[in-house]
Design a protein around this motif. Structure first.
Motif, mmCIF file in Angstrom:
data_model
loop_
_atom_site.group_PDB
_atom_site.id
_atom_site.type_symbol
_atom_site.label_atom_id
_atom_site.label_comp_id
_atom_site.label_asym_id
_atom_site.label_seq_id
_atom_site.Cartn_x
_atom_site.Cartn_y
_atom_site.Cartn_z
ATOM 1 N N ARG A 152 0.803 -1.341 -0.205
ATOM 2 C CA ARG A 152 -0.080 0.155 0.072
ATOM 3 C C ARG A 152 0.735 1.269 -0.004
ATOM 4 N NH1 ARG A 152 -3.172 3.144 3.751
ATOM 5 N NH2 ARG A 152 -4.905 4.085 2.568
ATOM 6 N N THR A 153 2.177 1.055 0.788
ATOM 7 C CA THR A 153 2.974 2.367 0.659
ATOM 8 C C THR A 153 3.550 2.398 -0.935
ATOM 9 O OG1 THR A 153 3.367 2.068 3.115
ATOM 10 C CG2 THR A 153 5.136 3.190 1.664
ATOM 11 N N LEU A 156 0.972 4.494 -2.632
ATOM 12 C CA LEU A 156 1.186 5.865 -2.209
ATOM 13 C C LEU A 156 2.012 6.602 -3.013
ATOM 14 C CD1 LEU A 156 0.733 8.308 -0.576
ATOM 15 C CD2 LEU A 156 2.118 7.279 1.202
ATOM 16 N N PHE A 157 3.429 5.838 -3.151
ATOM 17 C CA PHE A 157 4.615 6.483 -3.806
ATOM 18 C C PHE A 157 4.276 6.973 -5.369
ATOM 19 C CE2 PHE A 157 8.157 4.605 -0.642
ATOM 20 C CZ PHE A 157 7.535 5.636 0.299
ATOM 21 N N ARG A 158 3.676 5.734 -5.849
ATOM 22 C CA ARG A 158 3.269 5.753 -7.575
ATOM 23 C C ARG A 158 2.174 6.568 -7.636
ATOM 24 N NH1 ARG A 158 7.314 2.600 -8.822
ATOM 25 N NH2 ARG A 158 6.946 0.387 -8.590
ATOM 26 N N ALA A 159 1.249 6.926 -6.657
ATOM 27 C CA ALA A 159 0.292 8.016 -6.704
ATOM 28 C C ALA A 159 0.851 9.404 -6.544
ATOM 29 C CB ALA A 159 -0.838 7.654 -5.570
ATOM 30 N N LEU A 160 1.850 9.544 -5.894
ATOM 31 C CA LEU A 160 2.445 10.897 -5.851
ATOM 32 C C LEU A 160 3.073 11.389 -6.845
ATOM 33 C CD1 LEU A 160 3.731 11.036 -2.125
ATOM 34 C CD2 LEU A 160 1.560 11.955 -3.151
ATOM 35 N N ASP A 170 10.480 1.156 -5.954
ATOM 36 C CA ASP A 170 10.897 -0.331 -6.787
ATOM 37 C C ASP A 170 11.528 -1.065 -5.612
ATOM 38 O OD1 ASP A 170 10.062 0.719 -9.134
ATOM 39 O OD2 ASP A 170 12.121 1.503 -9.634
ATOM 40 N N LEU A 171 12.205 -0.467 -4.650
ATOM 41 C CA LEU A 171 13.063 -1.097 -3.643
ATOM 42 C C LEU A 171 11.760 -1.817 -2.569
ATOM 43 C CD1 LEU A 171 15.782 0.231 -1.159
ATOM 44 C CD2 LEU A 171 13.884 -0.951 -0.299
ATOM 45 N N LEU A 172 10.890 -1.196 -2.397
ATOM 46 C CA LEU A 172 9.840 -1.577 -1.416
ATOM 47 C C LEU A 172 8.949 -2.795 -2.170
ATOM 48 C CD1 LEU A 172 9.090 -1.399 1.649
ATOM 49 C CD2 LEU A 172 7.410 0.340 0.928
ATOM 50 N N ALA A 173 8.860 -2.605 -3.590
ATOM 51 C CA ALA A 173 8.001 -3.452 -4.162
ATOM 52 C C ALA A 173 8.807 -4.654 -4.388
ATOM 53 C CB ALA A 173 7.786 -2.893 -5.520
ATOM 54 N N ASP A 177 8.100 -6.279 2.863
ATOM 55 C CA ASP A 177 8.059 -7.076 3.907
ATOM 56 C C ASP A 177 9.137 -5.982 5.051
ATOM 57 O OD1 ASP A 177 10.826 -7.420 3.794
ATOM 58 O OD2 ASP A 177 10.735 -9.752 3.176
ATOM 59 N N SER A 178 9.210 -6.572 6.466
ATOM 60 C CA SER A 178 9.606 -5.768 7.423
ATOM 61 C C SER A 178 11.275 -5.572 7.038
ATOM 62 C CB SER A 178 9.762 -6.559 8.736
ATOM 63 O OG SER A 178 10.328 -7.697 8.606
ATOM 64 N N ALA A 179 11.976 -6.404 6.624
ATOM 65 C CA ALA A 179 13.066 -6.057 5.945
ATOM 66 C C ALA A 179 13.214 -5.086 4.785
ATOM 67 C CB ALA A 179 13.845 -7.454 5.288
ATOM 68 N N GLY A 180 12.435 -4.997 3.989
ATOM 69 C CA GLY A 180 12.258 -3.819 2.911
ATOM 70 C C GLY A 180 11.938 -2.625 3.913
ATOM 71 N N LEU A 181 11.048 -2.551 4.739
ATOM 72 C CA LEU A 181 10.865 -1.353 5.667
ATOM 73 C C LEU A 181 12.002 -0.779 6.221
ATOM 74 C CD1 LEU A 181 7.474 -2.224 6.612
ATOM 75 C CD2 LEU A 181 7.854 -0.414 5.196
ATOM 76 N N ARG A 182 12.743 -1.663 6.784
ATOM 77 C CA ARG A 182 14.009 -1.397 7.490
ATOM 78 C C ARG A 182 14.795 -0.712 6.535
ATOM 79 N NH1 ARG A 182 17.035 -2.731 12.113
ATOM 80 N NH2 ARG A 182 15.286 -4.045 13.058
ATOM 81 N N THR A 183 15.043 -1.348 5.597
ATOM 82 C CA THR A 183 16.166 -0.740 4.790
ATOM 83 C C THR A 183 15.520 0.596 4.288
ATOM 84 O OG1 THR A 183 16.709 -2.874 3.684
ATOM 85 C CG2 THR A 183 17.159 -1.044 2.398
ATOM 86 N N LEU A 184 14.224 0.957 4.111
ATOM 87 C CA LEU A 184 14.076 2.297 3.502
ATOM 88 C C LEU A 184 13.903 3.155 4.607
ATOM 89 C CD1 LEU A 184 12.973 3.976 1.371
ATOM 90 C CD2 LEU A 184 10.665 3.218 1.725
ATOM 91 N N PHE A 185 13.612 2.777 5.674
ATOM 92 C CA PHE A 185 13.344 3.717 6.974
ATOM 93 C C PHE A 185 14.841 4.236 7.202
ATOM 94 C CE2 PHE A 185 13.782 4.661 11.475
ATOM 95 C CZ PHE A 185 12.860 5.583 11.434
ATOM 96 N N THR A 186 15.775 3.291 7.230
ATOM 97 C CA THR A 186 17.271 3.437 7.827
ATOM 98 C C THR A 186 17.870 4.480 6.553
ATOM 99 O OG1 THR A 186 17.378 1.281 8.760
ATOM 100 C CG2 THR A 186 19.569 2.303 8.333
#
Length: 407
Positions: A152-153, A156-160, A170-173, A177-186
């Motif tokens: 869903r995030t 959101l990115f695509r909609a913006l 692309d990274l999150l797609a 999962d939690s690992a992708g969220l950790r990477t992006l947030f960090t």
């Protein structure tokens, strides 16, 4: 039972009207009023009125824990394990999370060994306790809480439709999962200033464009886009504005609750609510604040597992109250809605605890004693006080009862 005088806390994000109106004081107040503390926290304990004199609740518990706390003293000693508050947010609070018990104990010991002063702004752990918390809305209450489902995030990115967001989408797609969220947030929370100053304006422009051209088919992320713009106005150039795009954006209607376990990144945005938490002051901030942000320690504490909107609905108990279920041994919370002219209502398992009136006027009765609470007033109920009853006075009224464990 005795009247409990709360400790008023003033922070910049507080309101000049909400608490003053609730407590029947002149509006606007001289300073922003953010929280009214009813508890025995060492930083600002409430005071009990006994026979015309006031005494710190902290001192009262320490002097006779067995009488005041009863069986709770076996587990928690002379410490009241919860802190009850009325919270009034006019502006967003900092992006923050709280540690688990094990993390708090380890962090507290580590900073003690390093001799970090307790009043140092660089200190993360001011005690060795965790801090689960529950807030119940008194009016419309808005918040960010927990990481949103990653796909869903991505939507959101695509909609913006911001070029700078494409690689992150692309990274999150590719890793939703939690690992992708950790990477992006960090990545975002540690962005160099030059990169942040380039990306953030693009994202904000994207939010403006999204809001200006939103049609019936493009309204899914209107609250998220508006929130990003509001946060950027309050905290220009803050990486927390980007981080906020990863979180669930929710609105609580009056009577609905929000429970936050250890590790959940969150920020209250605005509103008036009753908040109860374990009696701790451990906060790890992630942005939207001028205060200390310890990124490595925050990353150690955060839970990146995505969650659904963590709304807690009141559950009827059968004694005229509703409870807000929360998996915390330190506290439990019930609400009583009292109608005008109704009979006296027994407050089940009232002590040890705190009774808070949030609407109307209530009288509490115990044997031959009577204590009247106006809106915004509270009472301390010791474990020795049995058979506490409540009754509305001159109209409908609402009470919150805070206690230990499952009450």
């Amino acid at each position: 039972m005795h009247e409990l005088v709360g400790a008023l806390r003033s922070y910049a994000w507080g309101s000049r009207t909400a608490l003053a109106q609730l407590c029947g004081r002149p509006v606007p107040s001289a300073h922003p009023e953010a929280e009214l503390w009813f508890g025995a926290h060492p930083a600002d304990p409430a005071h009990v009125r006994i026979d015309g004199h006031t005494r710190s609740l902290l001192e009262l518990l320490s002097a006779d824990p067995d009488r005041e706390l009863g069986s709770a003293a076996t587990e928690f000693g002379d410490r009241l394990p919860f802190l009850l508050k009325i919270l009034a947010a006019e502006e967003p609070l900092s992006l923050q999370a709280h540690p688990s018990s094990a993390q708090a104990h380890a962090g507290f010991e580590r900073e003690n060994l390093a001799r970090v002063p307790f009043d140092s702004p660089m200190r993360n752990y001011r005690d060795g306790n965790h801090k689960p918390e529950l807030v119940v809305a008194l009016d419309r209450f808005e918040a960010l809480a927990g990481f949103r489902e990653p796909l869903r995030t991505v939507r959101l990115f695509r909609a913006l439709d911001v070029p700078g967001l494409h690689p992150y989408a692309d990274l999150l797609a590719a890793q939703p999962d939690s690992a992708g969220l950790r990477t992006l947030f960090t990545t975002w929370i540690t962005l160099p200033h030059a990169a942040l100053s380039k990306l953030l304006p693009q994202v904000l422009d994207g939010c403006v464009q999204y809001l200006s051209c939103s049609t019936e088919g493009r309204k899914e992320f209107v609250p998220e886009a508006r929130t990003a713009l509001e946060l950027a106005e309050a905290y220009p150039g803050d990486a927390g504005v980007l981080a906020a795009l990863l979180l669930n954006r929710l609105t609580l209607e009056p009577g609905q609750g929000l429970y936050l376990a250890a590790g959940n990144l969150h920020a209250y945005l605005r509103g008036l609510g009753v908040e109860i938490m374990a009696n701790s002051d451990n906060v790890l901030r992630g942005g939207l604040t001028p205060k200390h942000v310890d990124v490595p320690e925050l990353l150690r504490v955060l839970d990146f597992e995505p969650i659904d909107l963590p709304v807690v609905l009141p559950e009827p108990v059968g004694d005229g109250s509703v409870r807000y279920r929360a998996p915390a041994r330190e506290f439990a919370l019930r609400r009583y809605d009292l109608t005008a002219g109704s009979a006296q209502v027994p407050l089940t398992a009232a002590g040890p605890g705190i009774v808070l009136c949030t609407s109307g006027t209530v009288q509490l009765l115990h044997d031959d004693e009577k204590l009247v609470l106006a809106r915004g007033a509270a009472a301390w109920i010791s474990a020795a006080d049995n058979d506490i009853r409540a009754q509305a006075v001159d109209g409908n009224a609402q009470l919150f009862c805070a206690g230990v464990g499952s009450v």
